[in-house]
Design a protein around this motif. Structure first.
Motif, PDB file in Angstrom:
ATOM      1  N   GLY A   1       0.815  -1.214   0.000  1.00 35.30           N
ATOM      2  CA  GLY A   1       0.000   0.000   0.000  1.00 35.30           C
ATOM      3  C   GLY A   1       0.844   1.257   0.000  1.00 35.30           C
ATOM      4  O   GLY A   1       0.537   2.235  -0.697  1.00 35.30           O
ATOM      5  N   ASN A   2       1.933   1.235   0.761  1.00 31.83           N
ATOM      6  CA  ASN A   2       2.820   2.398   0.800  1.00 31.83           C
ATOM      7  C   ASN A   2       3.622   2.536  -0.494  1.00 31.83           C
ATOM      8  O   ASN A   2       3.927   3.652  -0.925  1.00 31.83           O
ATOM      9  N   LEU A   3       3.961   1.402  -1.111  1.00 35.92           N
ATOM     10  CA  LEU A   3       4.634   1.455  -2.408  1.00 35.92           C
ATOM     11  C   LEU A   3       3.741   2.148  -3.432  1.00 35.92           C
ATOM     12  O   LEU A   3       4.198   3.024  -4.184  1.00 35.92           O
ATOM     13  N   ARG A   4       2.483   1.774  -3.455  1.00 33.00           N
ATOM     14  CA  ARG A   4       1.547   2.392  -4.398  1.00 33.00           C
ATOM     15  C   ARG A   4       1.423   3.894  -4.129  1.00 33.00           C
ATOM     16  O   ARG A   4       1.411   4.709  -5.058  1.00 33.00           O
TER      17      ARG A   4
ATOM     18  N   LEU B   1       4.773 -11.929  -0.769  1.00 31.03           N
ATOM     19  CA  LEU B   1       5.530 -11.778   0.469  1.00 31.03           C
ATOM     20  C   LEU B   1       6.788 -10.958   0.192  1.00 31.03           C
ATOM     21  O   LEU B   1       7.468 -11.187  -0.805  1.00 31.03           O
ATOM     22  N   ILE B   2       7.065 -10.010   1.063  1.00 35.75           N
ATOM     23  CA  ILE B   2       8.232  -9.148   0.876  1.00 35.75           C
ATOM     24  C   ILE B   2       9.356  -9.589   1.810  1.00 35.75           C
ATOM     25  O   ILE B   2       9.127  -9.852   2.988  1.00 35.75           O
ATOM     26  N   GLU B   3      10.558  -9.701   1.291  1.00 35.55           N
ATOM     27  CA  GLU B   3      11.717 -10.034   2.101  1.00 35.55           C
ATOM     28  C   GLU B   3      12.423  -8.749   2.525  1.00 35.55           C
ATOM     29  O   GLU B   3      12.246  -7.700   1.901  1.00 35.55           O
ATOM     30  N   LEU B   4      13.227  -8.865   3.579  1.00 37.97           N
ATOM     31  CA  LEU B   4      13.913  -7.685   4.099  1.00 37.97           C
ATOM     32  C   LEU B   4      14.789  -7.044   3.024  1.00 37.97           C
ATOM     33  O   LEU B   4      14.790  -5.824   2.859  1.00 37.97           O
ATOM     34  N   GLY B   5      15.532  -7.855   2.285  1.00 37.42           N
ATOM     35  CA  GLY B   5      16.396  -7.314   1.237  1.00 37.42           C
ATOM     36  C   GLY B   5      15.609  -6.578   0.173  1.00 37.42           C
ATOM     37  O   GLY B   5      16.029  -5.517  -0.318  1.00 37.42           O
ATOM     38  N   GLU B   6      14.459  -7.119  -0.182  1.00 37.47           N
ATOM     39  CA  GLU B   6      13.614  -6.468  -1.187  1.00 37.47           C
ATOM     40  C   GLU B   6      13.078  -5.140  -0.673  1.00 37.47           C
ATOM     41  O   GLU B   6      12.990  -4.159  -1.416  1.00 37.47           O
ATOM     42  N   LEU B   7      12.728  -5.109   0.613  1.00 39.03           N
ATOM     43  CA  LEU B   7      12.259  -3.867   1.226  1.00 39.03           C
ATOM     44  C   LEU B   7      13.335  -2.791   1.150  1.00 39.03           C
ATOM     45  O   LEU B   7      13.056  -1.629   0.801  1.00 39.03           O
ATOM     46  N   LEU B   8      14.572  -3.170   1.432  1.00 42.84           N
ATOM     47  CA  LEU B   8      15.673  -2.202   1.396  1.00 42.84           C
ATOM     48  C   LEU B   8      15.942  -1.720  -0.024  1.00 42.84           C
ATOM     49  O   LEU B   8      16.218  -0.532  -0.248  1.00 42.84           O
ATOM     50  N   VAL B   9      15.860  -2.629  -0.998  1.00 41.77           N
ATOM     51  CA  VAL B   9      16.053  -2.230  -2.392  1.00 41.77           C
ATOM     52  C   VAL B   9      14.954  -1.269  -2.827  1.00 41.77           C
ATOM     53  O   VAL B   9      15.218  -0.245  -3.482  1.00 41.77           O
ATOM     54  N   LEU B  10      13.719  -1.568  -2.459  1.00 45.77           N
ATOM     55  CA  LEU B  10      12.602  -0.682  -2.802  1.00 45.77           C
ATOM     56  C   LEU B  10      12.810   0.713  -2.225  1.00 45.77           C
ATOM     57  O   LEU B  10      12.586   1.725  -2.909  1.00 45.77           O
ATOM     58  N   ALA B  11      13.215   0.768  -0.952  1.00 47.14           N
ATOM     59  CA  ALA B  11      13.472   2.068  -0.329  1.00 47.14           C
ATOM     60  C   ALA B  11      14.562   2.801  -1.090  1.00 47.14           C
ATOM     61  O   ALA B  11      14.482   4.023  -1.306  1.00 47.14           O
TER      62      ALA B  11
ATOM     63  N   VAL C   1      15.441   2.528  -4.365  1.00 43.71           N
ATOM     64  CA  VAL C   1      15.037   3.023  -5.686  1.00 43.71           C
ATOM     65  C   VAL C   1      14.005   4.138  -5.572  1.00 43.71           C
ATOM     66  O   VAL C   1      13.870   4.972  -6.477  1.00 43.71           O
ATOM     67  N   LEU C   2      13.271   4.169  -4.449  1.00 44.09           N
ATOM     68  CA  LEU C   2      12.299   5.246  -4.222  1.00 44.09           C
ATOM     69  C   LEU C   2      12.923   6.433  -3.496  1.00 44.09           C
ATOM     70  O   LEU C   2      12.263   7.444  -3.271  1.00 44.09           O
ATOM     71  N   GLU C   3      14.199   6.284  -3.116  1.00 41.76           N
ATOM     72  CA  GLU C   3      14.933   7.336  -2.408  1.00 41.76           C
ATOM     73  C   GLU C   3      14.200   7.771  -1.142  1.00 41.76           C
ATOM     74  O   GLU C   3      13.979   8.957  -0.887  1.00 41.76           O
ATOM     75  N   CYS C   4      13.822   6.769  -0.341  1.00 40.09           N
ATOM     76  CA  CYS C   4      13.139   7.042   0.924  1.00 40.09           C
ATOM     77  C   CYS C   4      13.722   6.132   1.994  1.00 40.09           C
ATOM     78  O   CYS C   4      14.479   5.204   1.701  1.00 40.09           O
ATOM     79  N   GLU C   5      13.396   6.390   3.238  1.00 40.99           N
ATOM     80  CA  GLU C   5      13.809   5.528   4.329  1.00 40.99           C
ATOM     81  C   GLU C   5      12.905   4.292   4.348  1.00 40.99           C
ATOM     82  O   GLU C   5      11.724   4.373   3.991  1.00 40.99           O
TER      83      GLU C   5
ATOM     84  N   GLU D   1      11.388   2.993   6.695  1.00 43.75           N
ATOM     85  CA  GLU D   1      10.216   3.233   7.541  1.00 43.75           C
ATOM     86  C   GLU D   1       9.049   3.819   6.750  1.00 43.75           C
ATOM     87  O   GLU D   1       7.889   3.626   7.119  1.00 43.75           O
ATOM     88  N   GLU D   2       9.355   4.540   5.670  1.00 43.68           N
ATOM     89  CA  GLU D   2       8.278   5.133   4.868  1.00 43.68           C
ATOM     90  C   GLU D   2       7.445   4.070   4.175  1.00 43.68           C
ATOM     91  O   GLU D   2       6.280   4.298   3.850  1.00 43.68           O
ATOM     92  N   LEU D   3       8.045   2.919   3.926  1.00 42.68           N
ATOM     93  CA  LEU D   3       7.293   1.815   3.336  1.00 42.68           C
ATOM     94  C   LEU D   3       6.491   1.061   4.399  1.00 42.68           C
ATOM     95  O   LEU D   3       5.745   0.136   4.086  1.00 42.68           O
ATOM     96  N   LEU D   4       6.647   1.471   5.653  1.00 47.22           N
ATOM     97  CA  LEU D   4       5.894   0.873   6.763  1.00 47.22           C
ATOM     98  C   LEU D   4       5.024   1.926   7.443  1.00 47.22           C
ATOM     99  O   LEU D   4       4.654   1.776   8.606  1.00 47.22           O
TER     100      LEU D   4
END
Length: 223
Positions: free
Chosen positions: A16-19, A57-67, A69-73, A75-78
């Motif tokens: 939801g936060n990615l969207r 399902l999102i893995e920790l590494g994928e979460l960090l990569v997403l952050a 490429v979106l140039e955010c922390e 926590e913003e994806l949470l």
């Protein structure tokens, strides 16, 4: 925190936060897929769509990569408030989760380990750690400290009793004094008409005592 069947999964929160962030940056799902591919993930547009729909399902590494490429922390994806499913049977709080990940919170505030620790303690023949109750959590927020700090200061102040135990004991004693004929708190009958009012009065006193103890501990730690 008890299990909550209505709580969103961690992946659904991230999706939801990615969207939301993608829309804010005017990016398409294809754009996200291309960016994470360049970072090393084998995602396609459908993977992004599945994550945003809460079915991946999102893995920790994928979460960090997403952050990244979106140039955010991360926590913003949470972002968000309320409960979140960490596993099928464990529910945490989003705000606490962000604090834990940022190093501002303790894992005990996120996950209730007391049933596990109680069982281990019984088998090992040692006392289990004092459980975190709502009073301890609220006091920690009020004083701007960790729940661990409140628990430790309570033990030191009140001969091993928790904040909850000390509060309940004082409330019971005060309520008994008010009920006694000819008690010393004649004027207090109006002030302490309810147990809730008594609890508020006692809690304010306990807050002041804890604040002084924590302040003293800070001063001692600086020497």
């Amino acid at each position: 925190m008890p299990n909550d069947a209505s709580a969103p999964t961690l992946s659904a929160v991230v999706g939801g936060n990615l969207r939301r962030l993608r829309d804010a940056h005017h990016l398409r799902q294809d754009d996200i897929a291309l960016r994470v591919q360049e970072a090393g993930l084998t995602w396609g547009r459908s993977t992004v769509a599945m994550l945003e729909g809460g079915s991946k399902l999102i893995e920790l590494g994928e979460l960090l990569v997403l952050a990244g490429v979106l140039e955010c922390e991360p926590e913003e994806l949470l972002a968000g408030d309320g409960p979140v499913k960490l596993t099928d049977s464990v529910v945490g709080d989003l705000k606490v989760l962000r604090a834990v990940l940022a190093g501002r919170g303790h894992i005990r505030e996120l996950v209730d380990l007391n049933p596990i620790l109680d069982d281990r303690g019984r088998r090992a023949g040692v006392a289990a750690p004092m459980p975190y109750r709502e009073a301890e959590r609220k006091m920690a927020r009020r004083l701007g400290v960790s729940v661990d700090d409140v628990v430790e200061a309570s033990r030191e102040l009140w001969q091993g009793r928790s904040l909850t135990e000390e509060r309940d004991a004082r409330v019971a004693a005060a309520a008994s004094a008010v009920r006694q004929p000819g008690g010393t708190i004649a004027a207090g009958r109006a002030l302490y008409r309810s147990r809730q009012a008594l609890r508020g009065h006692v809690t304010r006193a306990l807050t002041a005592e804890l604040a002084l103890r924590l302040e003293k501990g800070d001063r001692d730690g600086q020497h």
